[in-house]
Design an enzyme around this catalytic site. Structure first.
Site, mmCIF file in Angstrom:
data_model
loop_
_atom_site.group_PDB
_atom_site.id
_atom_site.type_symbol
_atom_site.label_atom_id
_atom_site.label_comp_id
_atom_site.label_asym_id
_atom_site.label_seq_id
_atom_site.Cartn_x
_atom_site.Cartn_y
_atom_site.Cartn_z
ATOM 1 N N ASP A 100 0.844 -1.206 0.000
ATOM 2 C CA ASP A 100 0.000 0.000 0.000
ATOM 3 C C ASP A 100 0.876 1.252 0.000
ATOM 4 O O ASP A 100 2.046 1.199 0.394
ATOM 5 C CB ASP A 100 -0.871 0.041 1.265
ATOM 6 C CG ASP A 100 -1.845 -1.111 1.325
ATOM 7 O OD1 ASP A 100 -2.177 -1.669 0.268
ATOM 8 O OD2 ASP A 100 -2.262 -1.458 2.450
HETATM 9 N N1 URA Z 1 -1.259 -5.952 3.804
HETATM 10 C C1 URA Z 1 -1.715 -4.684 3.892
HETATM 11 O O1 URA Z 1 -2.728 -4.421 4.506
HETATM 12 N N2 URA Z 1 -1.004 -3.714 3.254
HETATM 13 C C2 URA Z 1 0.145 -3.943 2.598
HETATM 14 O O2 URA Z 1 0.759 -3.004 2.075
HETATM 15 C C3 URA Z 1 0.603 -5.269 2.535
HETATM 16 C C4 URA Z 1 -0.107 -6.248 3.151
#
Ligand code: URA
Length: 227
Positions: A100
């Site tokens: 993310d």
């Molecule tokens: N899980 C999440 O919630 N965000 C990420 O960036 C990776 C795994």
């Protein structure tokens, strides 16, 4: 490979721009001026553009320490793409598993499509995250994370039960969480399910690959990894 295709890949330009370079008599193959965009070239040919010998690598692999504020794709976004951090960017690069925008840590970037598929589609390849939390985790919550959490997969609220995970407690508010799948926002959703909230998410490993000790925003170029 066709010469215009080769130039387009290695110089990160369009095939039309590559043809223009050939027409402008800028390209030499094995010391002879090349005038044909469909000329075939292979690894053993020496291709020169002005004074520069162009060396083509079929597959490249980078381990990036992703900083917050970057996205793992090239779609138009408010945020810059992680690919802008790669000096020798080429259009065929992809992330083998996204993070993310606010997550940090290990991203494997490559143009090896089979490897990308292996990491994304294979439910045996583990991903380990260092997670900081808003609240203390109880033992029951740890058990719940390990046994499986019901998370929503989409806006239609399709419920998905996450596969068994592994938690290693570091402090009351920080853990390593190892999962073997990669649903959208999975770690955040799992922690929400146990009534907590992620305040920092850092991927520290993908299978056998560990996050190298390098500054945020930098990367290592490596040979094909064994995952
Ligand atoms: N899980 C999440 O919630 N965000 C990420 O960036 C990776 C795994």
């Amino acid at each position: 490979m066709r010469l215009d295709n080769f130039l387009s890949k290695i110089l990160n330009i369009s095939r039309t721009q590559a043809s223009d370079l050939i027409r402008q008599k800028e390209i030499f193959v094995n010391n002879s001026l090349s005038l044909h965009k469909d000329q075939q070239v292979s690894n053993t040919d020496e291709v020169r553009y002005r004074d520069k010998i162009l060396e083509y690598e079929e597959y490249v692999y980078y381990l990036l320490n992703k900083p917050s504020g970057y996205v793992c794709d090239t779609s138009r976004s408010l945020y810059p793409s992680v690919f802008t951090l790669i000096k020798d960017y080429r259009q065929d690069l992809a992330c083998a598993g996204r993070l993310d925008v606010d997550s940090v840590g290990l991203v494997l970037i490559t143009n090896d499509g089979a490897l990308v598929h292996q990491v994304i589609a294979n439910n045996f390849i583990t991903k380990t995250y260092y997670v900081e939390l808003a609240k203390s985790l109880t033992d029951e919550q740890v058990q719940q994370l390990e046994a499986g959490c019901e998370i929503y997969l989409d806006k239609e609220k399709t419920i998905y039960l996450t596969k068994p995970a592994k938690v290693q407690r570091l402090t009351n508010e920080s853990i390593y969480l190892t999962i073997s799948e990669g649903k959208f926002h999975q770690v955040k959703k799992m922690l929400k399910y146990v009534d907590n909230e992620v305040t920092l998410l850092k991927r520290v490993a993908i299978g056998n690959i560990k996050l190298p000790e390098i500054p945020l925003g930098t990367y290592l170029k490596i040979t094909k990894p064994t995952i």
